[in-house]
Motif scaffolding. Structure first.
Motif, PDB file in Angstrom:
ATOM      1  N   ILE A   1       1.060  -1.146  -0.171  1.00  0.00           N
ATOM      2  CA  ILE A   1       0.069  -0.005  -0.111  1.00  0.00           C
ATOM      3  C   ILE A   1       0.937   1.323  -0.026  1.00  0.00           C
ATOM      4  O   ILE A   1       0.557   2.220  -0.843  1.00  0.00           O
ATOM      5  N   ARG A   2       1.927   1.240   0.881  1.00  0.00           N
ATOM      6  CA  ARG A   2       2.690   2.420   0.987  1.00  0.00           C
ATOM      7  C   ARG A   2       3.239   2.787  -0.234  1.00  0.00           C
ATOM      8  O   ARG A   2       3.732   3.854  -0.964  1.00  0.00           O
ATOM      9  N   SER A   3       3.985   1.750  -1.040  1.00  0.00           N
ATOM     10  CA  SER A   3       4.596   1.572  -2.277  1.00  0.00           C
ATOM     11  C   SER A   3       3.619   2.314  -3.392  1.00  0.00           C
ATOM     12  O   SER A   3       4.170   3.044  -4.094  1.00  0.00           O
ATOM     13  N   LEU A   4       2.577   1.798  -3.427  1.00  0.00           N
ATOM     14  CA  LEU A   4       1.522   2.173  -4.460  1.00  0.00           C
ATOM     15  C   LEU A   4       1.368   3.559  -4.067  1.00  0.00           C
ATOM     16  O   LEU A   4       1.106   4.347  -5.331  1.00  0.00           O
ATOM     17  N   ALA A   5       0.896   3.965  -3.025  1.00  0.00           N
ATOM     18  CA  ALA A   5       0.649   5.366  -2.821  1.00  0.00           C
ATOM     19  C   ALA A   5       1.826   6.265  -3.161  1.00  0.00           C
ATOM     20  O   ALA A   5       1.486   7.351  -3.792  1.00  0.00           O
ATOM     21  N   ALA A   6       3.009   5.936  -2.517  1.00  0.00           N
ATOM     22  CA  ALA A   6       4.153   6.669  -3.148  1.00  0.00           C
ATOM     23  C   ALA A   6       4.359   6.928  -4.598  1.00  0.00           C
ATOM     24  O   ALA A   6       4.761   8.125  -5.160  1.00  0.00           O
ATOM     25  N   GLU A   7       4.192   6.001  -5.298  1.00  0.00           N
ATOM     26  CA  GLU A   7       4.262   5.896  -6.777  1.00  0.00           C
ATOM     27  C   GLU A   7       3.270   6.809  -7.506  1.00  0.00           C
ATOM     28  O   GLU A   7       3.586   7.438  -8.430  1.00  0.00           O
ATOM     29  N   ALA A   8       2.148   6.931  -6.881  1.00  0.00           N
ATOM     30  CA  ALA A   8       1.302   7.597  -7.288  1.00  0.00           C
ATOM     31  C   ALA A   8       1.334   9.151  -6.875  1.00  0.00           C
ATOM     32  O   ALA A   8       0.290  10.114  -6.899  1.00  0.00           O
ATOM     33  N   GLY A   9       2.297   9.373  -5.794  1.00  0.00           N
ATOM     34  CA  GLY A   9       2.322  10.815  -5.307  1.00  0.00           C
ATOM     35  C   GLY A   9       1.813  10.722  -4.166  1.00  0.00           C
ATOM     36  O   GLY A   9       1.370  12.075  -3.678  1.00  0.00           O
ATOM     37  N   GLY A  10       1.068   9.943  -3.443  1.00  0.00           N
ATOM     38  CA  GLY A  10       0.250   9.965  -2.250  1.00  0.00           C
ATOM     39  C   GLY A  10       1.198   9.583  -0.912  1.00  0.00           C
ATOM     40  O   GLY A  10       1.978   9.255  -0.968  1.00  0.00           O
ATOM     41  N   ARG A  11       0.341   9.296  -0.160  1.00  0.00           N
ATOM     42  CA  ARG A  11       0.783   9.026   1.310  1.00  0.00           C
ATOM     43  C   ARG A  11      -0.434   8.012   2.116  1.00  0.00           C
ATOM     44  O   ARG A  11      -1.397   8.207   1.796  1.00  0.00           O
ATOM     45  N   LEU A  12       0.087   7.425   3.078  1.00  0.00           N
ATOM     46  CA  LEU A  12      -0.681   6.627   4.034  1.00  0.00           C
ATOM     47  C   LEU A  12      -0.709   7.331   5.418  1.00  0.00           C
ATOM     48  O   LEU A  12       0.449   7.572   5.764  1.00  0.00           O
ATOM     49  N   SER A  13      -1.599   7.176   6.221  1.00  0.00           N
ATOM     50  CA  SER A  13      -1.722   7.518   7.558  1.00  0.00           C
ATOM     51  C   SER A  13      -2.699   6.856   8.075  1.00  0.00           C
ATOM     52  O   SER A  13      -3.756   6.168   7.636  1.00  0.00           O
ATOM     53  N   VAL A  14      -2.729   6.959   9.618  1.00  0.00           N
ATOM     54  CA  VAL A  14      -3.794   6.020  10.415  1.00  0.00           C
ATOM     55  C   VAL A  14      -4.250   7.027  11.380  1.00  0.00           C
ATOM     56  O   VAL A  14      -3.501   7.785  12.106  1.00  0.00           O
ATOM     57  N   THR A  15      -5.745   7.071  11.494  1.00  0.00           N
ATOM     58  CA  THR A  15      -5.896   7.980  12.564  1.00  0.00           C
ATOM     59  C   THR A  15      -6.857   7.040  13.661  1.00  0.00           C
ATOM     60  O   THR A  15      -7.555   6.196  13.047  1.00  0.00           O
ATOM     61  N   PRO A  16      -6.800   7.413  14.769  1.00  0.00           N
ATOM     62  CA  PRO A  16      -7.770   6.746  15.710  1.00  0.00           C
ATOM     63  C   PRO A  16      -9.399   7.125  15.487  1.00  0.00           C
ATOM     64  O   PRO A  16      -9.659   8.192  15.000  1.00  0.00           O
ATOM     65  N   THR A  17     -10.351   6.123  15.893  1.00  0.00           N
ATOM     66  CA  THR A  17     -11.707   6.755  15.878  1.00  0.00           C
ATOM     67  C   THR A  17     -12.053   6.958  17.334  1.00  0.00           C
ATOM     68  O   THR A  17     -11.455   6.341  18.386  1.00  0.00           O
ATOM     69  N   GLU A  18     -13.221   7.707  17.535  1.00  0.00           N
ATOM     70  CA  GLU A  18     -13.683   7.642  18.538  1.00  0.00           C
ATOM     71  C   GLU A  18     -14.190   6.509  19.571  1.00  0.00           C
ATOM     72  O   GLU A  18     -14.109   6.562  20.530  1.00  0.00           O
ATOM     73  N   GLU A  19     -14.503   5.491  18.810  1.00  0.00           N
ATOM     74  CA  GLU A  19     -14.975   4.129  19.291  1.00  0.00           C
ATOM     75  C   GLU A  19     -13.768   3.338  19.843  1.00  0.00           C
ATOM     76  O   GLU A  19     -13.971   2.077  20.474  1.00  0.00           O
ATOM     77  N   GLY A  20     -12.286   3.578  19.429  1.00  0.00           N
ATOM     78  CA  GLY A  20     -11.366   2.956  19.912  1.00  0.00           C
ATOM     79  C   GLY A  20     -10.770   2.249  18.715  1.00  0.00           C
ATOM     80  O   GLY A  20      -9.734   1.360  19.036  1.00  0.00           O
ATOM     81  N   GLY A  21     -11.114   2.067  17.482  1.00  0.00           N
ATOM     82  CA  GLY A  21     -10.543   1.520  16.209  1.00  0.00           C
ATOM     83  C   GLY A  21      -9.513   2.454  15.667  1.00  0.00           C
ATOM     84  O   GLY A  21      -9.182   3.346  16.156  1.00  0.00           O
TER      85      GLY A  21
END
Length: 143
Positions: free
Chosen positions: A108-128
């Motif tokens: 996923i990181r490689s595909l995103a980087a090749e397309a000029g994008g990026r990966l991030s992770v954010t918490p949800t209010e429910e704990g996920g």
């Protein structure tokens, strides 16, 4: 096209839902009239497949569903998020680990980087958490 468009679907955490998630995202992009500039749809399809697979396989039955969000902002940035209710965030495996699986985030990181994008992770209010991919949308530069 509007400044902001979004769509969302919640699916059962079942292997059959992975292909449903893929089809859903591709259909949404098509309904928004987004062309497949630079083959970006294939990249998006693979990213969604990997994110959905992770949501099904790595939540160990603790997330009965997962949600796929698709957002297009100002015709220039595509955001795709996959949310599950499992509290454990994705882990990057050491390069030396020899396994047949567990390489989804690397892909996923490689595909995103090749397309000029990026990966991030954010918490949800429910704990996920939500794993987000942000990609520039090539059709924004046409015209």
């Amino acid at each position: 096209m509007a400044d902001h468009q979004e769509a969302s679907v919640t699916l059962p955490s079942d292997p059959a839902s992975v292909s449903t998630a893929r089809r859903y995202v591709v259909e949404v992009l098509g309904s928004w009239g987004l062309d497949d500039a630079d083959g970006i749809t294939d990249t998006v399809r693979l990213i969604v497949s990997e994110l959905a697979t992770n949501a099904v396989q790595h939540t160990f039955g603790q997330s009965p569903t997962f949600t796929v969000d698709v957002l297009l902002e100002r015709d220039e940035q595509l955001r795709i998020g996959v949310t599950d209710s499992h509290p454990r965030w994705p882990q990057r495996l050491p390069a030396a680990v020899q396994q047949d699986n567990g390489r989804g985030l690397v892909i996923i990181r490689s595909l995103a980087a090749e397309a000029g994008g990026r990966l991030s992770v954010t918490p949800t209010e429910e704990g996920g958490k939500t794993v987000w991919i942000r990609l520039p949308w090539p059709s924004a530069h046409a015209a």
